[in-house]
Design a protein around this motif. Structure first.
Motif: not given
Lengths: 154, 142
Positions: A83, B21, B24, B27, B30-31, B35-36, B38
């Motif tokens: 990223h 997760r 992870d 994750a 992504g938060m 984009t994620d 979860h």
């Protein structure tokens, strides 16, 4: 075993908080465990249990890895490299600097994602809600700054 | 409870963090990239479940299984919470890790948790050295 859906994982983590309080009489927290580790040269006080609790966490991570049938050792945080387009040195710098801010910030705020965001908000504490808003604002700011820097270098 | 019981409790919590997760880094990034989602779901359902459980504990007199009182007082509000919260958040974003998940990561075999854990220890130590001068209350829980 696969990772759990968000609601099962969330309910299990949430249920752990009152169950731990019911068995131990204490509200869990992690960042204060690091503070106890820094206070090892002092005689053990009433907070020493936080260090024991923190030391259990790696065992749980190991158990989950074995339950998923994984177990390979990783020295690269693939997510940071992917990223933020950092190399190995840049990655370790981000991890160490990020950790430094996490340690300084959590002790200044009096808690972290577990003690404030889960336990504190569940208790209805204004301090925990404000801290968590700060956590999120800081997290978004740092992430998008790193993305912008990665884009500028590309 | 004895030290071993606390270590076992921490192991259960670490197991749950891993299965959620939360350990992870993808994750967490992504938060924050949205984009994620979860982990937003994990945190939200954890807060709701914990609040329900704490309400049940209070209704039953806030006693442990062996009859001792449970301290359920929330942390007092002070302005350092705002500054500390944002500093923590910046570190959370840079490292994609928080104090509990860094320790669980180590058990998962993610050796890159070592610089994170070292950083957290150093940051904790610096805060405790500076705290009296900065007039920041050295908070005691988590």
């Amino acid at each position: 075993m696969q990772n759990w859906p968000f609601w099962i994982a969330g309910m299990a983590l949430g249920a752990f908080v009152p169950l731990f309080a019911w068995t131990s009489g204490k509200l869990l927290g992690i960042s204060s465990g690091y503070a106890e580790a820094c206070a090892l040269h002092k005689p053990a006080g009433s907070e020493r249990w936080k260090l024991w609790f923190a030391l259990g966490l790696p065992l749980g991570g190991l158990a989950a890895t074995l339950a998923r049938g994984e177990g390979e050792v990783a020295s690269t945080s693939a997510a940071l490299v992917e990223h933020f387009h950092v190399g190995n040195a840049g990655q370790y710098l981000l991890l160490a600097l990020g950790g430094l801010l996490v340690g300084y910030g959590s002790r200044t705020a009096g808690g972290c994602t577990s003690g404030h965001s889960i336990v504190g908000i569940a208790l209805g504490a204004k301090s925990s809600l404000v801290a968590t808003i700060g956590f999120m604002l800081g997290g978004f700011a740092a992430t998008w700054l790193l993305i912008a820097l990665a884009g500028a270098r590309a | 409870m004895k030290p071993l019981a606390f270590i076992a409790s921490g192991a259960v919590f670490g197991f749950l963090l891993s299965m959620a997760r939360a350990t992870d880094a993808a994750a967490i990034v992504g938060m924050f990239r949205l984009t994620d989602l979860h982990l937003f779901g994990v945190i939200g359902s954890a807060i709701a479940t914990a609040a329900l459980g704490i309400a049940l504990l209070k209704r039953s007199g806030a006693r442990t299984a062996s009859g001792e009182a449970i301290a359920l007082a929330p942390k007092p509000y002070h302005r350092a919470v705002v500054v500390g919260g944002v500093i923590f958040g910046l570190g959370w974003g840079l490292s994609a890790t928080c104090p509990g998940t860094a320790l669980a990561q180590l058990g998962e075999g993610k050796l890159y948790a070592l610089p994170t854990i070292g950083g957290i220890l150093l940051g904790t130590w610096i805060q405790q050295r500076l705290a009296p001068r900065a007039a920041v209350a050295p908070a005691r829980s988590c």
